[in-house]
Design a protein around this motif. Structure first.
Motif, PDB file in Angstrom:
ATOM      1  N   LYS A   1       0.939  -1.058  -0.181  1.00  0.00           N
ATOM      2  CA  LYS A   1      -0.080  -0.123   0.102  1.00  0.00           C
ATOM      3  C   LYS A   1       0.811   1.191  -0.246  1.00  0.00           C
ATOM      4  O   LYS A   1       0.879   1.769  -1.199  1.00  0.00           O
ATOM      5  N   TYR A   2       1.864   1.187   0.627  1.00  0.00           N
ATOM      6  CA  TYR A   2       2.561   2.344   0.770  1.00  0.00           C
ATOM      7  C   TYR A   2       3.352   2.808  -0.057  1.00  0.00           C
ATOM      8  O   TYR A   2       4.447   3.307  -0.846  1.00  0.00           O
ATOM      9  N   ALA A   3       4.223   1.265  -1.352  1.00  0.00           N
ATOM     10  CA  ALA A   3       4.919   2.108  -2.884  1.00  0.00           C
ATOM     11  C   ALA A   3       3.256   2.301  -4.018  1.00  0.00           C
ATOM     12  O   ALA A   3       4.028   3.319  -3.914  1.00  0.00           O
ATOM     13  N   PHE A   4       1.964   1.803  -3.493  1.00  0.00           N
ATOM     14  CA  PHE A   4       1.061   2.460  -3.910  1.00  0.00           C
ATOM     15  C   PHE A   4       1.561   4.285  -3.985  1.00  0.00           C
ATOM     16  O   PHE A   4       0.860   4.636  -4.852  1.00  0.00           O
ATOM     17  N   HIS A   5       1.074   4.301  -2.875  1.00  0.00           N
ATOM     18  CA  HIS A   5       1.412   5.348  -2.434  1.00  0.00           C
ATOM     19  C   HIS A   5       2.488   6.375  -3.010  1.00  0.00           C
ATOM     20  O   HIS A   5       2.408   7.335  -3.119  1.00  0.00           O
ATOM     21  N   ALA A   6       3.403   6.398  -3.034  1.00  0.00           N
ATOM     22  CA  ALA A   6       4.550   6.056  -3.165  1.00  0.00           C
ATOM     23  C   ALA A   6       5.008   6.701  -4.761  1.00  0.00           C
ATOM     24  O   ALA A   6       5.317   8.271  -5.234  1.00  0.00           O
ATOM     25  N   LEU A   7       4.298   5.685  -5.307  1.00  0.00           N
ATOM     26  CA  LEU A   7       4.619   5.677  -6.827  1.00  0.00           C
ATOM     27  C   LEU A   7       3.117   6.389  -7.217  1.00  0.00           C
ATOM     28  O   LEU A   7       3.570   7.763  -8.026  1.00  0.00           O
ATOM     29  N   THR A   8       1.982   7.304  -6.949  1.00  0.00           N
ATOM     30  CA  THR A   8       1.214   7.796  -7.298  1.00  0.00           C
ATOM     31  C   THR A   8       1.400   8.712  -6.905  1.00  0.00           C
ATOM     32  O   THR A   8       1.795   9.914  -7.351  1.00  0.00           O
ATOM     33  N   TYR A   9       2.299   9.677  -5.464  1.00  0.00           N
ATOM     34  CA  TYR A   9       3.059  10.748  -5.724  1.00  0.00           C
ATOM     35  C   TYR A   9       3.717  11.065  -6.773  1.00  0.00           C
ATOM     36  O   TYR A   9       3.969  11.887  -7.019  1.00  0.00           O
ATOM     37  N   LEU A  10       4.760  10.394  -6.673  1.00  0.00           N
ATOM     38  CA  LEU A  10       5.813  10.601  -8.156  1.00  0.00           C
ATOM     39  C   LEU A  10       5.235  10.702  -9.503  1.00  0.00           C
ATOM     40  O   LEU A  10       5.339  11.216  -9.848  1.00  0.00           O
ATOM     41  N   GLY A  11       4.056  10.069  -9.461  1.00  0.00           N
ATOM     42  CA  GLY A  11       3.400  10.370 -10.673  1.00  0.00           C
ATOM     43  C   GLY A  11       3.027  11.206 -10.488  1.00  0.00           C
ATOM     44  O   GLY A  11       3.236  11.722 -11.929  1.00  0.00           O
ATOM     45  N   LYS A  12       2.472  11.645  -9.375  1.00  0.00           N
ATOM     46  CA  LYS A  12       1.735  13.038  -9.503  1.00  0.00           C
ATOM     47  C   LYS A  12       2.527  14.647 -10.247  1.00  0.00           C
ATOM     48  O   LYS A  12       2.414  15.420 -10.754  1.00  0.00           O
ATOM     49  N   HIS A  13       3.439  14.040  -9.386  1.00  0.00           N
ATOM     50  CA  HIS A  13       5.263  14.893  -9.260  1.00  0.00           C
ATOM     51  C   HIS A  13       6.066  14.375 -10.705  1.00  0.00           C
ATOM     52  O   HIS A  13       7.532  15.160 -10.030  1.00  0.00           O
ATOM     53  N   GLN A  14       5.981  13.940 -11.621  1.00  0.00           N
ATOM     54  CA  GLN A  14       6.916  13.736 -12.570  1.00  0.00           C
ATOM     55  C   GLN A  14       7.636  14.563 -13.095  1.00  0.00           C
ATOM     56  O   GLN A  14       8.754  15.184 -13.694  1.00  0.00           O
ATOM     57  N   GLU A  15       6.473  15.555 -13.347  1.00  0.00           N
ATOM     58  CA  GLU A  15       7.502  17.636 -13.921  1.00  0.00           C
ATOM     59  C   GLU A  15       8.587  18.233 -13.384  1.00  0.00           C
ATOM     60  O   GLU A  15       8.930  19.072 -13.568  1.00  0.00           O
ATOM     61  N   ASP A  16       7.902  17.823 -11.992  1.00  0.00           N
ATOM     62  CA  ASP A  16       8.245  18.189 -10.806  1.00  0.00           C
ATOM     63  C   ASP A  16      10.371  18.048 -10.924  1.00  0.00           C
ATOM     64  O   ASP A  16      11.260  18.592 -10.164  1.00  0.00           O
ATOM     65  N   GLY A  17      10.216  16.796 -11.054  1.00  0.00           N
ATOM     66  CA  GLY A  17      12.441  15.843 -11.043  1.00  0.00           C
ATOM     67  C   GLY A  17      11.580  15.416 -10.213  1.00  0.00           C
ATOM     68  O   GLY A  17      10.898  14.390  -9.942  1.00  0.00           O
ATOM     69  N   SER A  18      13.270  15.141  -9.089  1.00  0.00           N
ATOM     70  CA  SER A  18      13.797  13.889  -8.317  1.00  0.00           C
ATOM     71  C   SER A  18      12.386  14.344  -7.168  1.00  0.00           C
ATOM     72  O   SER A  18      12.721  15.723  -7.221  1.00  0.00           O
ATOM     73  N   VAL A  19      12.036  13.860  -6.261  1.00  0.00           N
ATOM     74  CA  VAL A  19      11.246  13.838  -5.007  1.00  0.00           C
ATOM     75  C   VAL A  19      12.116  13.347  -3.558  1.00  0.00           C
ATOM     76  O   VAL A  19      12.129  12.163  -4.022  1.00  0.00           O
ATOM     77  N   LEU A  20      11.952  14.570  -2.860  1.00  0.00           N
ATOM     78  CA  LEU A  20      13.013  13.780  -1.268  1.00  0.00           C
ATOM     79  C   LEU A  20      11.817  12.697  -0.909  1.00  0.00           C
ATOM     80  O   LEU A  20      10.826  13.036  -1.435  1.00  0.00           O
ATOM     81  N   ILE A  21      12.342  11.513  -0.113  1.00  0.00           N
ATOM     82  CA  ILE A  21      11.915  11.002   0.303  1.00  0.00           C
ATOM     83  C   ILE A  21      10.805  11.155   1.453  1.00  0.00           C
ATOM     84  O   ILE A  21       9.598  10.985   1.818  1.00  0.00           O
ATOM     85  N   GLN A  22      11.093  12.155   1.783  1.00  0.00           N
ATOM     86  CA  GLN A  22      10.524  13.122   3.473  1.00  0.00           C
ATOM     87  C   GLN A  22       9.088  13.524   2.733  1.00  0.00           C
ATOM     88  O   GLN A  22       8.539  13.478   3.639  1.00  0.00           O
ATOM     89  N   ASP A  23       9.305  14.286   1.476  1.00  0.00           N
ATOM     90  CA  ASP A  23       8.336  14.512   1.331  1.00  0.00           C
ATOM     91  C   ASP A  23       7.384  13.739   0.628  1.00  0.00           C
ATOM     92  O   ASP A  23       6.530  13.749   1.391  1.00  0.00           O
ATOM     93  N   ILE A  24       7.085  12.337   1.026  1.00  0.00           N
ATOM     94  CA  ILE A  24       6.145  10.939   0.280  1.00  0.00           C
ATOM     95  C   ILE A  24       6.236  10.891   1.855  1.00  0.00           C
ATOM     96  O   ILE A  24       5.004  11.073   2.023  1.00  0.00           O
ATOM     97  N   ALA A  25       7.373  10.459   3.188  1.00  0.00           N
ATOM     98  CA  ALA A  25       6.828   9.996   4.192  1.00  0.00           C
ATOM     99  C   ALA A  25       5.919  10.759   4.769  1.00  0.00           C
ATOM    100  O   ALA A  25       5.035  11.037   5.499  1.00  0.00           O
TER     101      ALA A  25
END
Length: 138
Positions: free
Chosen positions: A7-31
């Protein structure tokens, strides 16, 4: 049931998908967004990276990012990667097959026949739904 890890993996992947145009995303932002332990999330993201779903960048502006498009990430792949078999019984699993210890004859086992149907229907959905479908509904 899906494990918390999946479930957390899907949350993280969703977050990364929503922020694809932002480039890299910090772990602490997802957490922080999902209330996930930083260390636990780090391990999940490393597994997703090893599986070829994510890339990472070190240093300033670093973090994780999707290396596949959301429509190229089937839900079944993430579940199998983190939880293992999708089938409810080991005797009907396509990738993790094992005979059931208590079964006398799998060929005439009614439960086996029903669980094959459940597996097939579940796989049909999970292999044809992708991260893009989650993003579309989120």
């Amino acid at each position: 049931m899906l494990s918390k890890k999946t479930k957390y993996a899907f949350h993280a992947l969703t977050y990364l998908g929503k922020h694809q145009e932002d480039g890299s995303v910090l772990i602490q932002d997802i957490a922080a967004e999902y209330g996930i332990s930083h260390k636990f999330l780090e391990n999940i993201l490393l597994e997703l990276k090893k599986a070829g779903l994510l890339g990472s960048k070190k240093g300033k502006g670093g973090g994780y990012y999707l290396i596949k498009e959301p429509h190229e990430i089937p839900l079944s792949r993430v579940i199998r990667l983190l939880d293992g078999p999708i089938a409810l019984l080991p005797c009907v699993s396509l990738n993790y097959y094992e005979p059931c210890e208590e079964c006398r004859d799998q060929d005439v086992c009614g439960l086996n026949k029903v669980m094959i149907q459940v597996r097939d229907e579940t796989l049909n959905i999970l292999e044809n739904k992708t991260l893009a479908d989650i993003l579309d509904k989120d």
